[in-house]
Design a protein around this motif. Sequence first.
Motif, PDB file in Angstrom:
ATOM      1  N   VAL A 188     -47.105 -34.331  29.494  1.00 42.51           N
ATOM      2  CA  VAL A 188     -45.758 -34.574  30.011  1.00 42.51           C
ATOM      3  C   VAL A 188     -45.330 -33.349  30.791  1.00 42.51           C
ATOM      4  CG1 VAL A 188     -43.322 -34.709  29.334  1.00 42.51           C
ATOM      5  CG2 VAL A 188     -44.993 -36.260  28.316  1.00 42.51           C
ATOM      6  N   THR A 189     -44.914 -33.546  32.036  1.00 44.77           N
ATOM      7  CA  THR A 189     -44.527 -32.425  32.872  1.00 44.77           C
ATOM      8  C   THR A 189     -43.551 -32.899  33.946  1.00 44.77           C
ATOM      9  OG1 THR A 189     -45.327 -30.688  34.374  1.00 44.77           O
ATOM     10  CG2 THR A 189     -46.541 -32.756  34.366  1.00 44.77           C
ATOM     11  N   HIS A 190     -42.722 -31.966  34.428  1.00 47.59           N
ATOM     12  CA  HIS A 190     -41.865 -32.246  35.582  1.00 47.59           C
ATOM     13  C   HIS A 190     -42.543 -31.807  36.885  1.00 47.59           C
ATOM     14  CE1 HIS A 190     -38.696 -32.421  32.450  1.00 47.59           C
ATOM     15  NE2 HIS A 190     -38.099 -33.216  33.303  1.00 47.59           N
ATOM     16  N   ASP A 191     -43.666 -31.099  36.760  1.00 44.78           N
ATOM     17  CA  ASP A 191     -44.323 -30.468  37.899  1.00 44.78           C
ATOM     18  C   ASP A 191     -45.465 -31.361  38.389  1.00 44.78           C
ATOM     19  OD1 ASP A 191     -45.784 -28.882  39.649  1.00 44.78           O
ATOM     20  OD2 ASP A 191     -45.485 -27.051  38.489  1.00 44.78           O
ATOM     21  N   GLU A 192     -45.264 -32.033  39.503  1.00 48.15           N
ATOM     22  CA  GLU A 192     -46.301 -32.950  39.985  1.00 48.15           C
ATOM     23  C   GLU A 192     -47.553 -32.203  40.416  1.00 48.15           C
ATOM     24  OE1 GLU A 192     -47.016 -36.579  43.187  1.00 48.15           O
ATOM     25  OE2 GLU A 192     -44.976 -36.113  42.509  1.00 48.15           O
ATOM     26  N   ALA A 193     -47.403 -30.992  40.966  1.00 46.93           N
ATOM     27  CA  ALA A 193     -48.576 -30.213  41.347  1.00 46.93           C
ATOM     28  C   ALA A 193     -49.427 -29.888  40.126  1.00 46.93           C
ATOM     29  CB  ALA A 193     -48.156 -28.928  42.067  1.00 46.93           C
ATOM     30  N   GLU A 194     -48.771 -29.505  39.025  1.00 53.79           N
ATOM     31  CA  GLU A 194     -49.477 -29.232  37.779  1.00 53.79           C
ATOM     32  C   GLU A 194     -50.167 -30.494  37.269  1.00 53.79           C
ATOM     33  OE1 GLU A 194     -47.839 -26.700  34.470  1.00 53.79           O
ATOM     34  OE2 GLU A 194     -47.413 -28.695  33.649  1.00 53.79           O
ATOM     35  N   ALA A 195     -49.454 -31.614  37.323  1.00 53.16           N
ATOM     36  CA  ALA A 195     -50.015 -32.885  36.866  1.00 53.16           C
ATOM     37  C   ALA A 195     -51.265 -33.241  37.666  1.00 53.16           C
ATOM     38  CB  ALA A 195     -48.975 -33.986  36.980  1.00 53.16           C
ATOM     39  N   ARG A 196     -51.210 -33.088  38.967  1.00 55.08           N
ATOM     40  CA  ARG A 196     -52.360 -33.434  39.809  1.00 55.08           C
ATOM     41  C   ARG A 196     -53.523 -32.467  39.588  1.00 55.08           C
ATOM     42  NH1 ARG A 196     -51.681 -37.302  43.653  1.00 55.08           N
ATOM     43  NH2 ARG A 196     -49.552 -38.072  43.970  1.00 55.08           N
ATOM     44  N   ALA A 197     -53.207 -31.210  39.234  1.00 53.09           N
ATOM     45  CA  ALA A 197     -54.276 -30.235  38.984  1.00 53.09           C
ATOM     46  C   ALA A 197     -55.039 -30.550  37.707  1.00 53.09           C
ATOM     47  CB  ALA A 197     -53.692 -28.827  38.908  1.00 53.09           C
ATOM     48  N   MET A 198     -54.386 -31.182  36.737  1.00 49.45           N
ATOM     49  CA  MET A 198     -55.003 -31.383  35.426  1.00 49.45           C
ATOM     50  C   MET A 198     -55.404 -32.823  35.126  1.00 49.45           C
ATOM     51  SD  MET A 198     -52.893 -29.005  32.755  1.00 49.45           S
ATOM     52  CE  MET A 198     -54.050 -29.480  31.463  1.00 49.45           C
ATOM     53  N   ALA A 199     -54.724 -33.786  35.721  1.00 57.45           N
ATOM     54  CA  ALA A 199     -54.848 -35.170  35.264  1.00 57.45           C
ATOM     55  C   ALA A 199     -55.601 -36.063  36.245  1.00 57.45           C
ATOM     56  CB  ALA A 199     -53.463 -35.755  34.993  1.00 57.45           C
ATOM     57  N   GLU A 200     -56.450 -36.905  35.670  1.00 62.45           N
ATOM     58  CA  GLU A 200     -57.163 -37.890  36.479  1.00 62.45           C
ATOM     59  C   GLU A 200     -56.263 -39.055  36.891  1.00 62.45           C
ATOM     60  OE1 GLU A 200     -60.290 -35.943  33.879  1.00 62.45           O
ATOM     61  OE2 GLU A 200     -58.217 -36.583  33.683  1.00 62.45           O
ATOM     62  N   ARG A 201     -55.276 -39.355  36.033  1.00 63.47           N
ATOM     63  CA  ARG A 201     -54.315 -40.423  36.330  1.00 63.47           C
ATOM     64  C   ARG A 201     -52.914 -39.874  36.132  1.00 63.47           C
ATOM     65  NH1 ARG A 201     -55.710 -45.704  35.886  1.00 63.47           N
ATOM     66  NH2 ARG A 201     -53.750 -45.971  37.041  1.00 63.47           N
ATOM     67  N   GLY A 202     -51.996 -40.341  36.968  1.00 60.68           N
ATOM     68  CA  GLY A 202     -50.610 -39.923  36.848  1.00 60.68           C
ATOM     69  C   GLY A 202     -49.683 -41.121  36.893  1.00 60.68           C
ATOM     70  N   TRP A 203     -48.662 -41.091  36.031  1.00 61.68           N
ATOM     71  CA  TRP A 203     -47.696 -42.172  35.941  1.00 61.68           C
ATOM     72  C   TRP A 203     -46.288 -41.590  35.936  1.00 61.68           C
ATOM     73  CZ3 TRP A 203     -49.572 -47.216  35.555  1.00 61.68           C
ATOM     74  CH2 TRP A 203     -50.930 -47.346  35.238  1.00 61.68           C
ATOM     75  N   ARG A 204     -45.346 -42.313  36.522  1.00 56.82           N
ATOM     76  CA  ARG A 204     -43.939 -41.944  36.445  1.00 56.82           C
ATOM     77  C   ARG A 204     -43.219 -42.950  35.558  1.00 56.82           C
ATOM     78  NH1 ARG A 204     -40.940 -38.475  38.963  1.00 56.82           N
ATOM     79  NH2 ARG A 204     -42.518 -38.154  40.577  1.00 56.82           N
ATOM     80  N   LEU A 205     -42.456 -42.431  34.591  1.00 54.53           N
ATOM     81  CA  LEU A 205     -41.690 -43.275  33.684  1.00 54.53           C
ATOM     82  C   LEU A 205     -40.253 -43.321  34.182  1.00 54.53           C
ATOM     83  CD1 LEU A 205     -41.632 -44.926  31.069  1.00 54.53           C
ATOM     84  CD2 LEU A 205     -41.217 -42.797  29.810  1.00 54.53           C
ATOM     85  N   GLU A 206     -39.821 -44.500  34.580  1.00 50.31           N
ATOM     86  CA  GLU A 206     -38.449 -44.660  35.057  1.00 50.31           C
ATOM     87  C   GLU A 206     -37.992 -46.083  34.748  1.00 50.31           C
ATOM     88  OE1 GLU A 206     -38.548 -43.677  39.196  1.00 50.31           O
ATOM     89  OE2 GLU A 206     -40.002 -45.238  39.695  1.00 50.31           O
ATOM     90  N   GLY A 207     -36.760 -46.182  34.307  1.00 49.56           N
ATOM     91  CA  GLY A 207     -36.235 -47.470  33.935  1.00 49.56           C
ATOM     92  C   GLY A 207     -36.976 -48.110  32.776  1.00 49.56           C
ATOM     93  N   GLY A 208     -37.589 -47.270  31.937  1.00 55.19           N
ATOM     94  CA  GLY A 208     -38.310 -47.774  30.773  1.00 55.19           C
ATOM     95  C   GLY A 208     -39.699 -48.279  31.052  1.00 55.19           C
TER      96      GLY A 208
END
Length: 214
Positions: A188-208
Amino acid sequence: MLELRQIRHRYRHQSLLDDVSLSVTPGQTVALLGASGSGKSTLLRIAAGLETPDAGQVHWDGADITRLPPERRHFALMFQDFALFPHLDLRDNVAFGLVEQGIRRAEARAQAEALLSRFGLGGRARERTTHLSGGEQQRVALARALITRPRALLLDEPFSALDAELRTQLQREFSTRIREAGMAAVLVTHDEAEARAMAERGWRLEGGRLRALW
């Protein structure tokens, strides 16, 4: 494999998570992004067993563990507030999980000191955590999360208190260890650059609900 299946959860009579499904394979890191209060941390707590969803299931390797207590899941959850033991020194904070697993204290301490050295804190292993800066406390918490080689690693803003150079170093360290140990990791992170550096998949949680980013 860690699977969250059709998770629904309400908070203060409002829908926080609405039919959320997510799967993470061993050795994979998946990132969750979203605004504060969107339910990211709640989803981690449900995966860890610290909260029970209103509907849906948590599965590990196909087995339903939704009602399994946290200590039997063999997951590691790292909070933003470190949750270190102030009465223990750095070495015993990191060694704590190994001792709980039945490893001899001397061996657990040796492993803890070795890991602290890799995190640049080997010379301070006998100090109390109250003597550390916020960033140093976070490094101890990261070491404690990793040392037991959990099946799943659940990380809530793990690098937020670190300077840019150390953040990049530990991102690489974590990515390597996650792959080598075959852990399923949720970041869980607010930093998209960090997320892309570490994660193979990325998701945004909004509106449940989850929306795929990559």
